[in-house]
Design a protein around this motif. Structure first.
Motif, PDB file in Angstrom:
ATOM      1  N   PHE A 165       0.840  -1.189   0.000  1.00  0.00           N
ATOM      2  CA  PHE A 165       0.000   0.000   0.000  1.00  0.00           C
ATOM      3  C   PHE A 165       0.881   1.246   0.000  1.00  0.00           C
ATOM      4  O   PHE A 165       1.997   1.242   0.537  1.00  0.00           O
ATOM      5  N   GLY A 166       0.384   2.317  -0.610  1.00  0.00           N
ATOM      6  CA  GLY A 166       1.164   3.542  -0.655  1.00  0.00           C
ATOM      7  C   GLY A 166       0.408   4.671  -1.313  1.00  0.00           C
ATOM      8  O   GLY A 166      -0.806   4.599  -1.517  1.00  0.00           O
ATOM      9  N   LYS A 167       1.157   5.722  -1.663  1.00  0.00           N
ATOM     10  CA  LYS A 167       0.565   6.916  -2.273  1.00  0.00           C
ATOM     11  C   LYS A 167       1.193   7.139  -3.646  1.00  0.00           C
ATOM     12  O   LYS A 167       2.388   6.903  -3.837  1.00  0.00           O
ATOM     13  N   LEU A 168       0.373   7.591  -4.585  1.00  0.00           N
ATOM     14  CA  LEU A 168       0.836   7.827  -5.944  1.00  0.00           C
ATOM     15  C   LEU A 168       1.626   9.123  -6.013  1.00  0.00           C
ATOM     16  O   LEU A 168       1.179  10.166  -5.540  1.00  0.00           O
ATOM     17  N   GLY A 169       2.834   9.052  -6.599  1.00  0.00           N
ATOM     18  CA  GLY A 169       3.677  10.234  -6.769  1.00  0.00           C
ATOM     19  C   GLY A 169       3.659  10.699  -8.209  1.00  0.00           C
ATOM     20  O   GLY A 169       2.594  10.852  -8.807  1.00  0.00           O
ATOM     21  N   LYS A 170       4.841  10.898  -8.788  1.00  0.00           N
ATOM     22  CA  LYS A 170       4.929  11.335 -10.178  1.00  0.00           C
ATOM     23  C   LYS A 170       4.450  10.230 -11.122  1.00  0.00           C
ATOM     24  O   LYS A 170       4.613   9.044 -10.832  1.00  0.00           O
ATOM     25  N   THR A 211       5.603   3.920  -0.825  1.00  0.00           N
ATOM     26  CA  THR A 211       4.954   2.894  -0.011  1.00  0.00           C
ATOM     27  C   THR A 211       4.798   3.353   1.437  1.00  0.00           C
ATOM     28  O   THR A 211       5.616   4.128   1.961  1.00  0.00           O
ATOM     29  N   ASP A 212       3.736   2.874   2.080  1.00  0.00           N
ATOM     30  CA  ASP A 212       3.484   3.225   3.481  1.00  0.00           C
ATOM     31  C   ASP A 212       4.512   2.589   4.416  1.00  0.00           C
ATOM     32  O   ASP A 212       4.863   3.154   5.447  1.00  0.00           O
ATOM     33  N   ASP A 213       4.996   1.415   4.065  1.00  0.00           N
ATOM     34  CA  ASP A 213       5.984   0.701   4.873  1.00  0.00           C
ATOM     35  C   ASP A 213       7.205   0.365   4.021  1.00  0.00           C
ATOM     36  O   ASP A 213       7.155   0.409   2.789  1.00  0.00           O
ATOM     37  N   GLU A 214       8.306   0.019   4.696  1.00  0.00           N
ATOM     38  CA  GLU A 214       9.511  -0.374   3.967  1.00  0.00           C
ATOM     39  C   GLU A 214       9.252  -1.656   3.183  1.00  0.00           C
ATOM     40  O   GLU A 214       8.584  -2.571   3.667  1.00  0.00           O
ATOM     41  N   LEU A 215       9.786  -1.706   1.963  1.00  0.00           N
ATOM     42  CA  LEU A 215       9.614  -2.888   1.122  1.00  0.00           C
ATOM     43  C   LEU A 215      10.534  -4.014   1.587  1.00  0.00           C
ATOM     44  O   LEU A 215      11.661  -3.771   2.022  1.00  0.00           O
TER      45      LEU A 215
END
Length: 228
Positions: free
Chosen positions: A4-9, A19-23
């Motif tokens: 899970f995460g947030k969309l950037g460029k 990503t919300d957490d480290e991969l």
């Protein structure tokens, strides 16, 4: 593996995810095993589940209950538990969840129905949109994408008489799973009318699907030599 995460460029063919957490780099490398990793991205659009999505979901669950003999509430709880375990998400409600989550959940229930060969009622089947995922599942399980009956492999562009189908790379040809009646109608009324009337999205089958269907082509020797 769910991330899970947030969309950037982003651009037409690239996007950046924070990503919300480290991969877990080791786990990703293990999955990749030296190959290019394929991913699927769901972008939350902020919309809530529609009444139509809710109705289709409950109709599918009711079909499963009728076939297996379980009460609706118990089957709904089982589906939700399996879904949240697979996705790694929190418990949710169909009364106010997002539209993208509802779509993903409906797809999950469809997949279970296909894998367990749960029969669909005609009314329920008619409510399901003929999107890419449904068409691919119908191919794998030999179900007509229009009515759910036993289907055959129908090409959008015919292979042609006298052509050895073992020399055709079916991965490069658009196909549809159609029963005998609808396959005949396709040829009678023409492919453009047929696709427009039934709102079908033909697909290019991947190698896994072709092997499940035991459809040979000129890709077999290439794959074997690459893997040797």
């Amino acid at each position: 593996m769910t991330v899970f995460g947030k969309l950037g460029k982003y651009s037409k063919h690239k996007l950046e995810i924070e990503t919300d957490d480290e991969l877990d780099i080791y786990k990703i490398s293990k999955y990749a095993n030296g190959r290019q990793v394929s991913v699927s991205v769901e972008i939350e659009d902020g919309r809530r589940i529609s009444p139509d999505q809710r109705r289709k979901t409950y109709a599918l669950i009711h079909d499963v209950c009728d076939y297996l003999g379980y009460p609706d509430d118990a089957m709904e709880a089982w589906f939700k538990y399996q879904f949240i375990q697979k996705k790694g998400i929190e418990w949710f409600s169909l009364s106010d969840c997002s539209m993208s989550l509802a779509t993903s959940y409906l797809t999950f229930i469809l997949d279970v129905c296909f894998e367990e060969d749960i029969p669909f009622r005609t009314k329920t089947w008619d409510m399901i949109p003929t999107d890419y995922h449904l068409t691919l599942q119908c191919l794998k399980h030999r179900k007509c994408v229009i009515c759910g009956k036993r289907a055959q492999f129908a090409h959008v562009d015919s292979v042609g008489m006298g052509v050895n189908r073992n020399n055709v790379d079916h991965r490069q040809r658009y196909v549809m799973p159609l029963c005998n009646d609808h396959h005949h109608e396709q040829h009678t009324k023409g492919i453009k009318w047929f696709i427009s009337f039934y709102h079908i999205k033909p697909v290019k089958p991947d190698l896994e699907t072709l092997r499940i269907l035991k459809i040979r082509g000129n890709y077999e020797d290439k794959e074997d030599s690459n893997g040797s």
